[in-house]
Design an enzyme around this catalytic site. Structure first.
Site, PDB file in Angstrom:
ATOM      1  N   HIS A  19      20.932  34.606  39.627  1.00 13.01           N
ATOM      2  CA  HIS A  19      20.748  36.053  39.775  1.00 13.01           C
ATOM      3  C   HIS A  19      19.286  36.444  39.928  1.00 13.01           C
ATOM      4  CE1 HIS A  19      24.908  36.382  37.726  1.00 13.01           C
ATOM      5  NE2 HIS A  19      25.017  36.331  39.040  1.00 13.01           N
ATOM      6  N   HIS A  42      32.402  34.217  46.704  1.00 12.30           N
ATOM      7  CA  HIS A  42      33.181  33.879  45.507  1.00 12.30           C
ATOM      8  C   HIS A  42      32.706  34.800  44.381  1.00 12.30           C
ATOM      9  CE1 HIS A  42      33.453  30.344  48.100  1.00 12.30           C
ATOM     10  NE2 HIS A  42      34.576  30.036  47.477  1.00 12.30           N
ATOM     11  N   SER A 100      27.300  38.630  40.125  1.00 15.17           N
ATOM     12  CA  SER A 100      26.552  38.833  41.371  1.00 15.17           C
ATOM     13  C   SER A 100      26.939  40.117  42.107  1.00 15.17           C
ATOM     14  CB  SER A 100      26.705  37.613  42.285  1.00 15.17           C
ATOM     15  OG  SER A 100      28.058  37.284  42.507  1.00 15.17           O
ATOM     16  N   GLU A 118      37.408  37.251  46.533  1.00 19.04           N
ATOM     17  CA  GLU A 118      37.833  36.649  45.270  1.00 19.04           C
ATOM     18  C   GLU A 118      39.314  36.301  45.349  1.00 19.04           C
ATOM     19  OE1 GLU A 118      38.217  34.821  41.949  1.00 19.04           O
ATOM     20  OE2 GLU A 118      36.236  35.512  42.613  1.00 19.04           O
ATOM     21  N   ASP A 143      40.112  33.894  51.108  1.00 26.58           N
ATOM     22  CA  ASP A 143      39.194  32.764  51.066  1.00 26.58           C
ATOM     23  C   ASP A 143      37.823  33.175  51.585  1.00 26.58           C
ATOM     24  OD1 ASP A 143      37.788  30.406  51.463  1.00 26.58           O
ATOM     25  OD2 ASP A 143      39.506  29.313  52.266  1.00 26.58           O
ATOM     26  N   GLY A 144      36.823  33.106  50.726  1.00 26.54           N
ATOM     27  CA  GLY A 144      35.477  33.514  51.115  1.00 26.54           C
ATOM     28  C   GLY A 144      34.825  32.592  52.118  1.00 26.54           C
ATOM     29  N   ASP A 164      28.857  30.800  46.077  1.00 30.79           N
ATOM     30  CA  ASP A 164      28.858  30.041  44.818  1.00 30.79           C
ATOM     31  C   ASP A 164      30.281  29.751  44.367  1.00 30.79           C
ATOM     32  OD1 ASP A 164      29.307  32.721  44.211  1.00 30.79           O
ATOM     33  OD2 ASP A 164      28.450  32.554  42.207  1.00 30.79           O
TER      34      ASP A 164
END
Length: 280
Positions: A19, A42, A100, A118, A143-144, A164
């Site tokens: 972060h 994510h 995030s 997500e 799906d990211g 991430d």
């Protein structure tokens, strides 16, 4: 993958470096009036109560943000990061930690867009609740890895991406790098960040080798290890691989990382890396 819940790990040393780098990148993006798009592949729930049963079960935040809470050192980037986290808490008590999405929201302006992915059903609902107050924040339960490729190049022609994944599926290490390389081929001027955990050093070496061999230019790596590498189970370090980093980032992290090692180290094997993996 769906068994992973960031609520167990909120505010730990991995969050600190992730972060802090994210905040530095987004702060830099916001220096220009032109709009930009932020993509979080994510996202997790986005906001965490540290008194929750999940956070209290591991209490990982005690080894991370809690050690920095009263920071009075001379590294301004750490002071700024702590001030950012304090803005999500009442008074001077550490009770909540932003994920995030909330860190990004702090820097996103009216003209900017946030895209959040997500898959975990419960975290998806929490994420929707935590972002519902702004129409410019768009949440998708998909799906990211694939979602990113559908968003580049953005209409704004400026973008900052954070990837991430939980890495509970071992293929995530390879998929993360390949997804970023594909996105870079479609839009090569974006800022791309891959967060990674060090559980098996060989996997991180493989990620770096893949990026080097890809032909992508201007890649920096920032890593914080609170313990020495080990063959035993567990994460000893984590870091960020950054493509097209802000020109100020390397100098900032050269100051930040030794300070974080001194403040967060768990044993004498703690170390940091701040390297130019691939030149411009």
């Amino acid at each position: 993958m769906l068994s992973y819940r960031h609520s167990f790990h909120a505010g730990n040393p991995a969050d600190v470096i992730k972060h802090l780098v994210l905040a530095e990148a987004l702060s830099y993006m916001a220096k220009k009036d032109k709009p930009y798009d932020y993509v979080d592949t994510h996202s997790g729930a986005g906001f965490f109560e540290l008194a929750s049963s999940d956070a209290q079960k591991t209490q990982e935040y005690l080894q991370g943000i809690a050690k920095l809470w009263n920071y009075s050192g001379s590294v301004s980037a750490i002071s700024d990061y702590v001030a950012l986290i304090k803005s999500f808490n009442e008074g001077d008590k550490l009770s909540h930690y932003p994920g995030s999405p909330k860190v990004a929201e702090h820097f996103l302006r009216r003209q900017d867009n946030g895209w959040f992915f997500e898959l975990h059903p419960k975290d998806l609902e929490l994420l929707k609740q935590n972002t519902a107050h702004k129409k410019s924040l768009r949440v998708t339960g998909s799906d990211g890895f694939k979602g990113l490729l559908g968003l580049v190049p953005p209409a704004s022609r400026r973008a900052c991406v954070l990837m991430d994944p939980p890495y509970e599926i071992k293929s995530d290490y390879d998929v993360a790098v390949k997804s970023i390389i594909k996105a870079h081929k479609k839009f090569d001027s974006g800022v791309y960040m891959i967060w990674y955990p060090v559980v098996d050093r060989e996997r991180i070496d493989a990620m770096e080798s893949s990026l080097i061999e890809s032909g992508v230019r201007n890649i920096q790596v920032f890593e914080l290890a609170t313990r020495a590498d080990t063959q035993e189970r567990g994460m000893t370090a984590s870091g960020m691989m950054v493509i097209n980093p802000p020109w100020t980032l390397k100098k900032t992290m050269d100051q930040v990382l030794p300070e974080l090692v001194s403040l967060l180290a768990e044993d004498d094997g703690a170390f940091y890396r701040s390297i130019q993996l691939v030149e411009e």
